[in-house]
Motif scaffolding. Sequence first.
Motif, PDB file in Angstrom:
ATOM      1  N   PRO A  93       6.709  71.930  92.898  1.00 44.00           N
ATOM      2  CA  PRO A  93       7.841  72.189  91.998  1.00 44.00           C
ATOM      3  C   PRO A  93       8.043  71.060  90.992  1.00 44.00           C
ATOM      4  CG  PRO A  93       8.675  71.328  94.058  1.00 44.00           C
ATOM      5  CD  PRO A  93       7.167  71.459  94.220  1.00 44.00           C
ATOM      6  N   ILE A  94       6.949  70.508  90.472  1.00 45.46           N
ATOM      7  CA  ILE A  94       7.022  69.326  89.618  1.00 45.46           C
ATOM      8  C   ILE A  94       7.893  69.551  88.395  1.00 45.46           C
ATOM      9  CG2 ILE A  94       4.880  69.970  88.433  1.00 45.46           C
ATOM     10  CD1 ILE A  94       6.100  66.387  89.145  1.00 45.46           C
ATOM     11  N   ASN A  95       7.882  70.759  87.826  1.00 47.22           N
ATOM     12  CA  ASN A  95       8.658  71.014  86.609  1.00 47.22           C
ATOM     13  C   ASN A  95      10.158  71.065  86.862  1.00 47.22           C
ATOM     14  OD1 ASN A  95       6.316  71.188  85.055  1.00 47.22           O
ATOM     15  ND2 ASN A  95       6.108  73.379  85.410  1.00 47.22           N
ATOM     16  N   ASN A  96      10.561  71.170  88.134  1.00 48.97           N
ATOM     17  CA  ASN A  96      11.975  71.324  88.454  1.00 48.97           C
ATOM     18  C   ASN A  96      12.584  70.109  89.142  1.00 48.97           C
ATOM     19  OD1 ASN A  96      11.928  74.054  87.537  1.00 48.97           O
ATOM     20  ND2 ASN A  96      11.013  74.674  89.471  1.00 48.97           N
ATOM     21  N   ILE A  97      11.812  69.032  89.296  1.00 42.97           N
ATOM     22  CA  ILE A  97      12.339  67.917  90.088  1.00 42.97           C
ATOM     23  C   ILE A  97      13.517  67.221  89.420  1.00 42.97           C
ATOM     24  CG2 ILE A  97      10.128  67.510  91.222  1.00 42.97           C
ATOM     25  CD1 ILE A  97       9.794  65.039  89.430  1.00 42.97           C
ATOM     26  N   TRP A  98      13.680  67.389  88.112  1.00 38.70           N
ATOM     27  CA  TRP A  98      14.788  66.722  87.425  1.00 38.70           C
ATOM     28  C   TRP A  98      16.106  67.449  87.642  1.00 38.70           C
ATOM     29  CZ3 TRP A  98      13.291  62.104  86.256  1.00 38.70           C
ATOM     30  CH2 TRP A  98      11.941  61.876  85.941  1.00 38.70           C
ATOM     31  N   VAL A 161      15.179  56.561 101.103  1.00 36.34           N
ATOM     32  CA  VAL A 161      16.120  56.558  99.985  1.00 36.34           C
ATOM     33  C   VAL A 161      16.719  57.947  99.795  1.00 36.34           C
ATOM     34  CG1 VAL A 161      16.331  56.308  97.484  1.00 36.34           C
ATOM     35  CG2 VAL A 161      15.042  54.615  98.795  1.00 36.34           C
ATOM     36  N   VAL A 162      15.887  58.980  99.865  1.00 30.87           N
ATOM     37  CA  VAL A 162      16.381  60.355  99.708  1.00 30.87           C
ATOM     38  C   VAL A 162      17.328  60.713 100.852  1.00 30.87           C
ATOM     39  CG1 VAL A 162      15.698  62.785  99.735  1.00 30.87           C
ATOM     40  CG2 VAL A 162      14.419  61.153  98.339  1.00 30.87           C
ATOM     41  N   ALA A 163      16.952  60.334 102.069  1.00 33.35           N
ATOM     42  CA  ALA A 163      17.801  60.633 103.220  1.00 33.35           C
ATOM     43  C   ALA A 163      19.143  59.907 103.125  1.00 33.35           C
ATOM     44  CB  ALA A 163      17.081  60.246 104.508  1.00 33.35           C
ATOM     45  N   PHE A 172      12.760  60.563  90.592  1.00 31.44           N
ATOM     46  CA  PHE A 172      11.529  59.808  90.830  1.00 31.44           C
ATOM     47  C   PHE A 172      11.313  59.571  92.319  1.00 31.44           C
ATOM     48  CE2 PHE A 172       8.716  56.036  90.610  1.00 31.44           C
ATOM     49  CZ  PHE A 172       7.702  56.616  89.880  1.00 31.44           C
ATOM     50  N   HIS A 173      12.366  59.129  93.027  1.00 31.45           N
ATOM     51  CA  HIS A 173      12.229  58.966  94.477  1.00 31.45           C
ATOM     52  C   HIS A 173      11.998  60.316  95.148  1.00 31.45           C
ATOM     53  CE1 HIS A 173      12.571  54.791  95.488  1.00 31.45           C
ATOM     54  NE2 HIS A 173      13.652  54.614  94.754  1.00 31.45           N
ATOM     55  N   ALA A 174      12.591  61.383  94.602  1.00 35.19           N
ATOM     56  CA  ALA A 174      12.364  62.717  95.161  1.00 35.19           C
ATOM     57  C   ALA A 174      10.882  63.070  95.105  1.00 35.19           C
ATOM     58  CB  ALA A 174      13.189  63.751  94.405  1.00 35.19           C
ATOM     59  N   TYR A 175      10.259  62.796  93.959  1.00 27.42           N
ATOM     60  CA  TYR A 175       8.834  63.091  93.807  1.00 27.42           C
ATOM     61  C   TYR A 175       7.993  62.255  94.770  1.00 27.42           C
ATOM     62  CZ  TYR A 175       4.168  63.259  91.754  1.00 27.42           C
ATOM     63  OH  TYR A 175       2.819  63.400  91.580  1.00 27.42           O
ATOM     64  N   LEU A 176       8.251  60.940  94.802  1.00 29.53           N
ATOM     65  CA  LEU A 176       7.471  60.068  95.686  1.00 29.53           C
ATOM     66  C   LEU A 176       7.656  60.458  97.145  1.00 29.53           C
ATOM     67  CD1 LEU A 176       8.100  56.516  94.121  1.00 29.53           C
ATOM     68  CD2 LEU A 176       6.340  58.191  93.541  1.00 29.53           C
TER      69      LEU A 176
END
Length: 351
Positions: A93-98, A161-163, A172-176
Amino acid sequence: MSTNTENIKRTILITGLNGYLAGRTAELVLRSGYRVRGTVRDILAGQKVKAALCRLGFCSDDIDVVHVSDICRNDSFDAAADGCRAMFHLASPINNIWTMPPSEVVRIAVESTAAVLSAAVKSGSNMDSVILMSSAGALFDIPTENRLYTENDWNTMSEAVVARDGDKAGAFHAYLASKTAAEKLFWNFRDAQQPSFGMTTVQPTYFIGPPLIPWKTSADIPYSNIDFWKVVSGEDIPGPMMIYGDTVDIRDVARILLWSASNPRCSDGQRFVCSSAVGGGQAIADILRKRMPSLNIQRGCPGHGYSPDYRPQEGVPGFDSKKAVEATQENWIPYEDSVVYMAQFLQQYLS
């Protein structure tokens, strides 16, 4: 899966067929004598990819497009994987991560990877290999260290970090975190289940190169290629890219995917960093002023900000990709060739 004769009519499944990398991967797979079966959430987008491949001269009968509305269901890929010899899990879902909550980005990556592995097991002995498209982002923490990262490195912080921060964690942290968590699940599955098929992951840096289907307008050019557009369109020379400057031609990434599927005994259990060059705006400008002098390229500061061999400079983060070169016994596409190829493609947006 070792000779072209054996490859005829054997099918490779590519999830996310309408993606940037997937189109060029499908092209290489077909060119190498396999059939392609691709999954898409939007059937119309998948049909456009099939039409583009047919325009290149490939047979329609060798290209299947399968609609998968939800890539996270445990049985999402069961029917699509049936009869396939390998699976490339490229859907993301790279196009929606923002706009998506970070936890949702991670969930989709993890659950879709689990669904791919479940389908591979159910396909039985016919399945030779499953390759997961990870990312260089699964190798480093923020802030990065000024050194070369290898397949031995891991991101150790983004999941936490996400948790901890939830929606405030940022895209960015979501993607990583999504890439790291999915790859961890992948390897934990291999350790626990010891499947009969080979399992490989690929960690590419920023993709460069033309897509199979041209972007509609220059505004649709992805971040990894935006420096090319700025230089080709005559803008001021852009500064450094975000986090690191390493890039890789998508044709090379497709090649690594296919090599891994064709050589499961060699690729099983391996991670492969894919990074071919560190150039940037000034390098692109210098190359094009020499190789395509008819373009209106800004001069900038020739020779500054990059190494003559386009390798990572001292004192900045970079990636060591010699393992993939040694395994495949083939070097990366020369950076200058990639730059010219991309500039030629981008000229269509100048009018």
